[in-house]
Motif scaffolding. Sequence first.
Motif, PDB file in Angstrom:
ATOM      1  N   GLN A 120      -1.590 -22.033  41.596  1.00 17.18           N
ATOM      2  CA  GLN A 120      -1.677 -20.572  41.527  1.00 17.18           C
ATOM      3  C   GLN A 120      -1.696 -19.929  42.920  1.00 17.18           C
ATOM      4  O   GLN A 120      -1.068 -18.898  43.148  1.00 17.18           O
ATOM      5  N   PHE A 123       1.717 -19.585  44.408  1.00 17.87           N
ATOM      6  CA  PHE A 123       2.480 -18.502  43.799  1.00 17.87           C
ATOM      7  C   PHE A 123       2.020 -17.145  44.333  1.00 17.87           C
ATOM      8  O   PHE A 123       2.828 -16.264  44.584  1.00 17.87           O
ATOM      9  N   TYR A 137       6.053  -9.365  39.529  1.00 21.36           N
ATOM     10  CA  TYR A 137       5.450 -10.688  39.647  1.00 21.36           C
ATOM     11  C   TYR A 137       4.963 -11.176  38.288  1.00 21.36           C
ATOM     12  O   TYR A 137       5.222 -12.310  37.895  1.00 21.36           O
ATOM     13  N   MET A 141       6.418 -14.346  36.451  1.00 20.42           N
ATOM     14  CA  MET A 141       5.513 -15.465  36.162  1.00 20.42           C
ATOM     15  C   MET A 141       5.508 -15.790  34.674  1.00 20.42           C
ATOM     16  O   MET A 141       5.549 -16.949  34.283  1.00 20.42           O
ATOM     17  N   CYS A 145       6.511 -19.356  33.384  1.00 18.31           N
ATOM     18  CA  CYS A 145       5.493 -20.156  32.711  1.00 18.31           C
ATOM     19  C   CYS A 145       5.985 -20.583  31.338  1.00 18.31           C
ATOM     20  O   CYS A 145       5.748 -21.703  30.900  1.00 18.31           O
ATOM     21  N   LEU A 176      10.656 -17.376  41.957  1.00 16.19           N
ATOM     22  CA  LEU A 176       9.711 -16.292  41.735  1.00 16.19           C
ATOM     23  C   LEU A 176      10.273 -14.949  42.194  1.00 16.19           C
ATOM     24  O   LEU A 176      10.071 -13.923  41.543  1.00 16.19           O
TER      25      LEU A 176
END
Lengths: 342, 262
Positions: A120, A123, A137, A141, A145, A176
């Motif tokens: 985490q 990221f 973001y 994410m 995920c 990302l």
Amino acid sequence: MAPTAALVEASGLVKEFRRPRKAPGLAGALRHLVTRRFDVHRAVDGIDLRVDEGESVAYVGPNGAGKSTTVKLLTGILVPTAGEVRVAGVVPHRDRVANARNVGVVFGQRTQLWWDLPVQDTFELLRDMYRIPAADYRRSMDRLCEVLEIGSLLPVLARKLSLGQRMRADLAAALLHEPRIVYLDEPTIGLDVSVKDRVRAFLRQLVADGTTVLLTTHDVGDIEEVCRRIVVVDEGRIRHDGPVDVLRDTLAGHSTVRFQLAAPAPLELIRQHLPDAEVSAGAGERDLVVRFDRTLRPAGAVAAAVMGLVEVRDLRIDDEGVADLIRRLHDRDSPAALTGAG
Amino acid sequence: MRPYRAMARIAWRNALAYRVPFLMSLSMLVFNLVAMFALWQALLGDGNSLAGFTWPQMKAYLLVSFFTNCLVSTFTDFAMASRIRSGAVAVDLVKPVDYQKGRFAEALGFALLETAAAATVCAVVLVAFGGVPLPPPGRLALFVASLAAVVPLKFLIVYMCGLICFWTQNYLGISLARVAVSGILSGATVPLAFFPAWLRHVAEALPFQAVTNTPAMLFLGRSPGLPGALAVAVQLLWVVALWWLARRLWHVAVRRLTVHGG
């Protein structure tokens, strides 16, 4: 079809490395201090490459062919000895920061995760590094995920991840900021079959969503399942560049018959009788490999011709795929390595 | 700023993950401090003074020197060198941050931890060995400013040494040489006042003395010939000059980068 704006443009790209030449032992080391001699090695030797927006390109070749060096030139990690590169209008090694915003990079053998911190944290660092707005973001994410199934990995220290988990987290880290082009340097190296399948499915989705992908690999599955175009490089030069399916069709016209003989193979004799086939020795001295165009003569005729000349113990007929191209490429001694590729 | 703030923050958290090696290297500096205290106490303890240093002044000097030794030490150079050697630097080069500023942000993150640790040790030593003369508030403020200037200054020296890795691929020797040279020329080993005149002149012309000598002299009110503010200005001038020099060095160094394999 994808729009056809050139995203990557490289012309006359050359990268030379200097390697110190040292004689072995202490004497050699001392002599090197006084008379420094270097060998110049051309890892990339005049590459012209154009990749359009939305393309998916496999960049393949044997070890040491210059694949990774090319990727490092395109990403601006290395400075070219000669030639020019532009990626999305930016010269990568001159303007690294601007280039970094446009590209994502995954090195199969390196990680960009912070080794001693939870995934985490990496990221969140990347979010700030790329100045990704909070809403983007979260959306990014959530998507990553879901498709990479990394939600449960977020609180785990990066060094505790298995190779497959690490690769998925690294893929997410590279994507990302939603880059326009992603370079993947052997993204499935060392992964087991099921993880490979998941990574490939993810990459296919990425390509379908319009991201440009350039991947280097030794794995035929990566090429056939992810890429539409294949560029074959060897000794720093592009040897073949074309659509994957055309290559497959060309090769489909070829077959290989592998013979096991009772005595050592008289290669010259067989070549005289099969002038339009490619005759070579196999692994053992009694092995014989004949590769031929099926449209010119059927496999039976080849087998009959060989059996008329020598005593055959066993034989096997293989149709070719991209795998054979790669395999023959890796065997650099074979002069006709690319005849099938046209 | 946002990327660099984040990098400083994560460097700080990473430093906490490495607290054991950090405490080990800190304890090395503490042992050194204790040895220096014992040595100088033996020389000055009974009211003597050498080269104008009394025992309380020398205590202050040693503590300032210890503090500047702690700043920007363990993490920056070896972390950088090992990434250059292993090729992991490739990952740093595809990030949308300036390499030099990025490393500086990380050094600042570490410096937070280093400052906390060094201040704790100094407090303990002060309690154990008795106080030192505190400078008046104005000079104290200048001293703190000069201590803050040590962080970028020392970072740049360490950073440029780290860049040498692009040529040598070996860092231990460079690091040891740097510690030895800067230890002597900064005044961290022995105050510059004890040097022969020619060596002192050499040291005063180099940036190393601005790391330890300048803040220590400010603390003691002994900046010879230079008003305190000017001493800090000289430090900042070195920071600007070395920042520029480091940039030039980086541009040459990065052309030499070879990263083989994936």
